[in-house]
Scaffold this motif. Structure first.
Motif, short mmCIF file in Angstrom:
data_model
loop_
_atom_site.label_atom_id
_atom_site.label_comp_id
_atom_site.label_asym_id
_atom_site.label_seq_id
_atom_site.Cartn_x
_atom_site.Cartn_y
_atom_site.Cartn_z
N SER A 123 0.93 -1.41 -0.09
CA SER A 123 0.15 -0.19 -0.20
C SER A 123 0.77 1.23 -0.06
O SER A 123 0.57 2.31 -0.60
N ALA A 124 1.93 1.20 0.66
CA ALA A 124 2.77 2.47 0.78
C ALA A 124 3.58 2.70 -0.53
O ALA A 124 3.87 3.77 -0.88
N ALA A 125 3.61 1.45 -1.37
CA ALA A 125 4.10 1.81 -2.54
C ALA A 125 3.57 2.28 -3.69
O ALA A 125 3.86 2.41 -4.88
N LEU A 126 2.23 2.24 -3.53
CA LEU A 126 1.04 2.67 -4.28
C LEU A 126 0.74 4.19 -4.00
O LEU A 126 0.22 4.45 -2.97
N ILE A 127 1.28 5.18 -5.01
CA ILE A 127 1.13 6.51 -4.63
C ILE A 127 0.24 7.20 -5.70
O ILE A 127 0.44 6.89 -6.95
N TRP A 128 -0.41 8.30 -5.51
CA TRP A 128 -1.30 8.96 -6.45
C TRP A 128 -0.52 10.03 -6.53
O TRP A 128 0.08 10.91 -5.86
N SER A 129 0.01 10.24 -8.08
CA SER A 129 0.71 11.41 -8.44
C SER A 129 -0.02 12.56 -8.92
O SER A 129 0.78 13.61 -9.49
N GLY A 130 -1.16 12.57 -9.00
CA GLY A 130 -2.04 13.69 -9.47
C GLY A 130 -2.76 13.26 -10.79
O GLY A 130 -3.65 13.71 -11.16
N ASN A 131 -1.96 12.57 -11.88
CA ASN A 131 -2.35 12.42 -13.19
C ASN A 131 -2.65 10.85 -13.08
O ASN A 131 -3.35 10.27 -14.13
N GLY A 132 -2.19 9.95 -12.09
CA GLY A 132 -2.57 8.31 -12.03
C GLY A 132 -1.56 8.18 -10.83
O GLY A 132 -1.06 8.58 -9.96
N TYR A 133 -1.79 6.80 -10.70
CA TYR A 133 -1.30 5.90 -9.75
C TYR A 133 0.30 5.33 -10.16
O TYR A 133 0.58 5.02 -11.19
N THR A 192 5.74 1.15 -7.20
CA THR A 192 7.03 0.99 -7.01
C THR A 192 7.43 -0.33 -6.05
O THR A 192 8.59 -0.81 -5.85
N GLY A 193 6.34 -1.36 -5.89
CA GLY A 193 6.73 -2.39 -5.00
C GLY A 193 6.49 -3.87 -5.86
O GLY A 193 5.86 -4.62 -5.04
N GLU A 194 6.87 -3.79 -7.17
CA GLU A 194 6.56 -5.05 -7.69
C GLU A 194 7.26 -6.20 -7.13
O GLU A 194 6.87 -7.33 -7.22
N GLU A 195 8.44 -5.90 -6.37
CA GLU A 195 9.21 -6.98 -5.83
C GLU A 195 8.44 -7.35 -4.87
O GLU A 195 8.75 -8.72 -4.38
N LEU A 196 7.69 -6.74 -4.11
CA LEU A 196 6.88 -7.22 -3.01
C LEU A 196 5.88 -8.01 -3.50
O LEU A 196 5.65 -9.39 -2.44
N LEU A 197 5.31 -7.91 -4.54
CA LEU A 197 4.34 -9.09 -4.84
C LEU A 197 5.06 -10.58 -5.48
O LEU A 197 4.27 -11.35 -5.55
N GLY A 198 6.12 -10.30 -6.03
CA GLY A 198 6.82 -11.36 -6.77
C GLY A 198 5.96 -11.60 -8.06
O GLY A 198 5.59 -10.67 -8.81
N GLU A 199 6.44 -12.65 -8.61
CA GLU A 199 5.80 -13.02 -10.10
C GLU A 199 4.62 -13.37 -10.17
O GLU A 199 4.00 -13.59 -11.26
N GLN A 200 3.85 -14.15 -9.14
CA GLN A 200 2.73 -14.72 -9.16
C GLN A 200 1.49 -13.81 -8.69
O GLN A 200 0.25 -14.14 -8.98
N ARG A 201 1.67 -12.76 -7.65
CA ARG A 201 0.69 -12.33 -7.11
C ARG A 201 0.17 -11.02 -7.78
O ARG A 201 1.02 -10.50 -8.83
N SER A 234 -4.65 -1.39 -11.46
CA SER A 234 -4.52 -2.86 -11.28
C SER A 234 -3.09 -3.24 -11.73
O SER A 234 -2.48 -2.45 -12.55
N LEU A 235 -2.70 -4.43 -11.23
CA LEU A 235 -1.53 -4.77 -11.82
C LEU A 235 -1.49 -6.29 -12.03
O LEU A 235 -1.57 -7.11 -10.81
N ARG A 236 -1.39 -6.70 -13.13
CA ARG A 236 -1.56 -8.25 -13.62
C ARG A 236 -2.66 -8.70 -12.81
O ARG A 236 -3.10 -9.85 -12.41
N LYS A 237 -3.79 -8.13 -12.89
CA LYS A 237 -5.17 -8.50 -12.68
C LYS A 237 -5.76 -9.62 -13.38
O LYS A 237 -5.65 -9.28 -14.78
N PRO A 238 -6.16 -10.72 -12.97
CA PRO A 238 -6.43 -12.00 -13.95
C PRO A 238 -7.82 -11.40 -14.74
O PRO A 238 -8.65 -10.53 -14.08
#
Length: 409
Positions: free
Chosen positions: A50-60, A63-72, A86-90
């Motif tokens: 959650s801390a790695a997901l930041i709203w920049s004003g124009n979008g999200y 920076t935490g893809e390594e926390l999710l790994g390859e399967q999450r 979303s990121l890699r949402k089925p």
């Protein structure tokens, strides 16, 4: 030495069982804690994601893809129920959700995907894992039950220890009994063998001594010496027989052939056997049976009780080589039936109570008056009674007392 080794083995088994129980319980608790929802792989990364997901004003920006790994995978549901990031949402995961949908998948699964959720100011962050990768179940427990868990754990822990120690005790007791049985059998075989080896030459000695005793060609002094040899040989024979019977009573190998008998007749028969066995003239023998004891009956082994009376009478003969008066008496003492043998004193002889508890056994289990009196005590105990000794100088009295349950008029 064997007993000491057995105790060491028992201690080792008990210590090993205790260590196994402790390690098993500790390992089970560590495994459960490591893999439960509070473990390192499931709930802990949600805050960092959650801390790695930041709203920049124009979008999200994420920076935490390594926390999710390859399967999450992850997605953010806005306050209106629409997926805003979303990121890699089925593909089979919806893009919009109602309040009911959110309430359902936050507790269980989202389309069979195990998920975890984190509330943010801009919506609900959902982190998902592959199907079948995590078991998720909602659990609830009352605080009173939760507080009892340590008590139940302690109870089960000590119950397991008790069961292990109980099994160890049963196995060790069985092992000790088997070892004791082997030793008792070896001792019994040894005594039987020695007794048999003694009886054979002893019979020959007694036969030849009897022939010499009755040989008129020998001078009286030689014939008396032959008589002494015969009597001492008979003593040895009786001692061997007593040794065998004592051993059998010690190890409960002698069956009791109980039958209803009259002790008055038993006392007279034992006295007659002593006389017929060659009682010398310097010994007097008297039988004292009061009229009220004539009809008394006992449920006992006739052969063993007669053996006990014979041993008491022979004890008086053996310890009074110059002669004595022997009295065999049957008496009723309250609720008990008494079989008594006096030597060197008649019915009117003074009786001095023993200064110690009446027992014919020393502290080490030996018999201070010989094997014969130990056998008398064993026979009395086998019948549920007891044996007492009263001695005052040359006056010796042995008394067999049988309980009231075995006396009947």
């Amino acid at each position: 030495m064997r007993a000491r080794n057995g105790l060491k083995a028992a201690g080792l088994v008990a210590a090993s069982a205790l260590l196994i129980v402790v390690l098993t319980a500790a390992g089970l608790l560590a495994f459960i804690f490591y893999n439960m929802s509070a473990g390192r792989d499931w709930t802990a990364p949600s805050e960092k994601v959650s801390a790695a997901l930041i709203w920049s004003g124009n979008g999200y920006t994420f920076t935490g893809e390594e926390l999710l790994g390859e399967q999450r995978w992850a997605m953010l549901i806005g306050l209106d129920g629409q997926v805003v990031w979303s990121l890699r949402k089925p593909a089979d995961v919806p893009e919009a959700y109602s309040l009911t949908d959110v309430a359902s998948f936050t507790r269980w699964y989202l389309n069979d995907y195990p998920v975890q959720c984190r509330v943010r100011d801009d919506g609900l962050l959902v982190i998902g894992s592959p199907k079948g990768s995590v078991w998720k179940h909602d659990m609830s427990m009352g605080m009173d039950v939760l507080l009892q868990i340590p008590l139940w754990f302690a109870f089960l822990f000590f119950l397991a220890i008790g069961c292990v120690l109980g099994l160890a005790f049963l196995f060790l007791r069985k092992w000790f009994r088997q070892a004791q049985q082997v030793r008792d059998t070896a001792r019994s075989n040894w005594v039987n063998g020695v007794s048999h080896d003694i009886r054979t030459p002893l019979s020959m000695v007694m036969g030849y001594a009897n022939q010499l005793e009755e040989d008129p060609a020998l001078p009286p002094a030689r014939r008396e010496q032959a008589a002494i040899i015969r009597r001492q040989s008979q003593t040895i024979r009786d001692l061997v027989n007593d040794l065998n019977l004592t051993m059998r009573l010690d190890y409960e190998m002698q069956p009791l052939r109980r039958a209803r008998l009259r002790p008055a007749a038993l006392v007279r028969q034992a006295a007659a056997d002593l006389i017929n066995g060659g009682l010398e003239d310097r010994y007097s023998l008297e039988v004292d049976v009061p009229p009220e004891a004539e009809e008394v009956t006992l449920l006992a082994d006739e052969g063993l009780l007669k053996r006990a009376l014979m041993n008491l009478m022979n004890n008086g003969v053996r310890h009074n080589p110059d002669g004595c008066a022997i009295t065999v008496r049957l008496a009723l003492q309250g609720a008990e039936c008494a079989l008594e043998v006096d030597s060197a004193g008649g019915p009117g002889a003074p009786e001095t109570p023993p200064t110690a508890p009446p027992s014919v056994l020393n502290e080490d289990g030996s018999a201070p008056h010989g094997t014969g009196l130990k056998l008398v005590e064993q026979i009395a105990r086998a019948h549920g009674g007891r044996f007492e000794i009263v001695q005052n100088g040359a006056h010796f009295r042995g008394r067999i007392l049988l309980p009231a349950g075995q006396a009947q008029i």
